[in-house]
Design an enzyme around this catalytic site. Sequence first.
Site, mmCIF file in Angstrom:
data_model
loop_
_atom_site.group_PDB
_atom_site.id
_atom_site.type_symbol
_atom_site.label_atom_id
_atom_site.label_comp_id
_atom_site.label_asym_id
_atom_site.label_seq_id
_atom_site.Cartn_x
_atom_site.Cartn_y
_atom_site.Cartn_z
ATOM 1 N N GLU A 125 10.378 -19.165 -14.856
ATOM 2 C CA GLU A 125 10.728 -17.747 -14.909
ATOM 3 C C GLU A 125 10.674 -17.218 -16.337
ATOM 4 O OE1 GLU A 125 11.162 -15.464 -12.608
ATOM 5 O OE2 GLU A 125 10.756 -16.909 -11.039
ATOM 6 N N CYS A 168 -0.358 -5.534 -4.591
ATOM 7 C CA CYS A 168 -0.056 -4.234 -5.202
ATOM 8 C C CYS A 168 -0.246 -4.344 -6.715
ATOM 9 C CB CYS A 168 1.375 -3.810 -4.848
ATOM 10 S SG CYS A 168 1.714 -2.090 -5.233
ATOM 11 N N CYS A 221 -4.296 -1.913 -0.737
ATOM 12 C CA CYS A 221 -3.456 -1.311 0.309
ATOM 13 C C CYS A 221 -3.931 -1.707 1.708
ATOM 14 C CB CYS A 221 -3.440 0.208 0.159
ATOM 15 S SG CYS A 221 -2.844 0.734 -1.470
ATOM 16 N N CYS A 241 -2.123 -4.767 2.691
ATOM 17 C CA CYS A 241 -0.698 -4.808 2.326
ATOM 18 C C CYS A 241 0.203 -4.699 3.558
ATOM 19 C CB CYS A 241 -0.395 -3.668 1.361
ATOM 20 S SG CYS A 241 1.319 -3.648 0.853
ATOM 21 N N CYS A 252 4.494 2.889 3.167
ATOM 22 C CA CYS A 252 4.363 3.163 1.732
ATOM 23 C C CYS A 252 4.192 4.666 1.493
ATOM 24 C CB CYS A 252 3.173 2.389 1.165
ATOM 25 S SG CYS A 252 2.929 2.700 -0.590
HETATM 26 S S1 SF4 Z 1 0.414 0.071 0.381
HETATM 27 FE FE1 SF4 Z 1 1.844 0.696 -1.197
HETATM 28 S S2 SF4 Z 1 2.981 -1.182 -1.684
HETATM 29 FE FE2 SF4 Z 1 1.123 -1.784 -0.576
HETATM 30 S S3 SF4 Z 1 -0.413 -2.201 -2.122
HETATM 31 FE FE3 SF4 Z 1 -0.654 -0.075 -1.539
HETATM 32 S S4 SF4 Z 1 0.606 1.029 -2.986
HETATM 33 FE FE4 SF4 Z 1 1.267 -1.093 -3.103
#
Ligand code: SF4
Length: 357
Positions: free
Chosen positions: A44, A199, A206, A209, A215
Amino acid sequence: MPGAAIPRSMNDFAKRLIAWHRRYGRHDLPWQGTRDPYPVWLSEVMLQQTQVGTVIPYYRRFLARFPDVAGLARATLEEVLRVWAGLGYYSRARNLHQAARTIVDEYGGRFPATRDALEVLPGVGRSTAAAIAAIAFGAREAVLDGNVRRVLARHFAVGGFAGTRAVENTLWSLAESLLPARSIETYTQALMDIGAMVCTRASPGCGQCPLASSCVALARGRVAAYPAPRPRRTRPVRSVGMLVLLRDGEVLLEKRPPTGIWGGLWSFPELSADGDVAAHCAARLGCEVDSPVALAPLRHGFTHFTLDIRPFRCDVRRVKARAEQPGKAWFTLQQVENGAVPVPVPVKRLLRRLGGA
Ligand code: SF4
């Protein structure tokens, strides 16, 4: 004014992340698969300002040399800096060393298990303490590193620069409100992974995601607007002269004070950028030198300023007092090259330029 629009599907935010991580997250990093707080802490701290790919070889080397907190506490700072050299942000190495001694002296060599106690250790801020507490001890604590900040700022459309207190507080509140009741280790890792792998700063994926359906930034077509960039300010430039004194295959280095930039490392003697080099060598370093040769300048970026290095090659004709002055020593170029003496990156670069190290 930062604001956070909470989508209806927020409740399953953690669930979706955990399911995603089981399938796509990172499971094979060298510090994963253990609950031993020592490697968790070490990784970390190394990851605080450095990318995973760069960290891995340093992590392996560090762990091989200092396999546990007691071994690290027993080492000298010089040994620790030598193994750290090249990774940058040397205060992290000094803090690791000091924290290891605190853990041995005050906790009998056992890591404290709570975020509050971990946060007191040198070099361990709130997010790092939370990550150690969550991953090593299963504590229900929220992390907020750079990657997590970005995910939350986009997902909840939190405007404003994350370095300001108000935005920071908003993000911490969100991070805490999203914690699942169970599987905190996986959730913590998943949140950090989604920021690092999906992200991402420049090209968020996206389409892949698991958070896309809720989002806010994506729904508004404003992903690129979050997180807001740091307000522009110019980074000051400091200039310094550096003296590369060479004699019979050796170079004169001096040990830097324990705090400040490159604290505890060995570097070239310095003088003001417009100082008289030959006079300085004679008066301060006890060396008569041939006409100093100005070398091509070198720039080195630090977080808060840029260092403009004006190097001078000084071939030493005669050493008036060869006696080792405190904090100064001659090293062979080989010692510098093979890492036997901890030096900052610009020292190696300069010597390599000269064809020496
Ligand atoms: S959907 Fe939203 S959280 Fe997911 S990668 Fe795209 S911007 Fe990031």
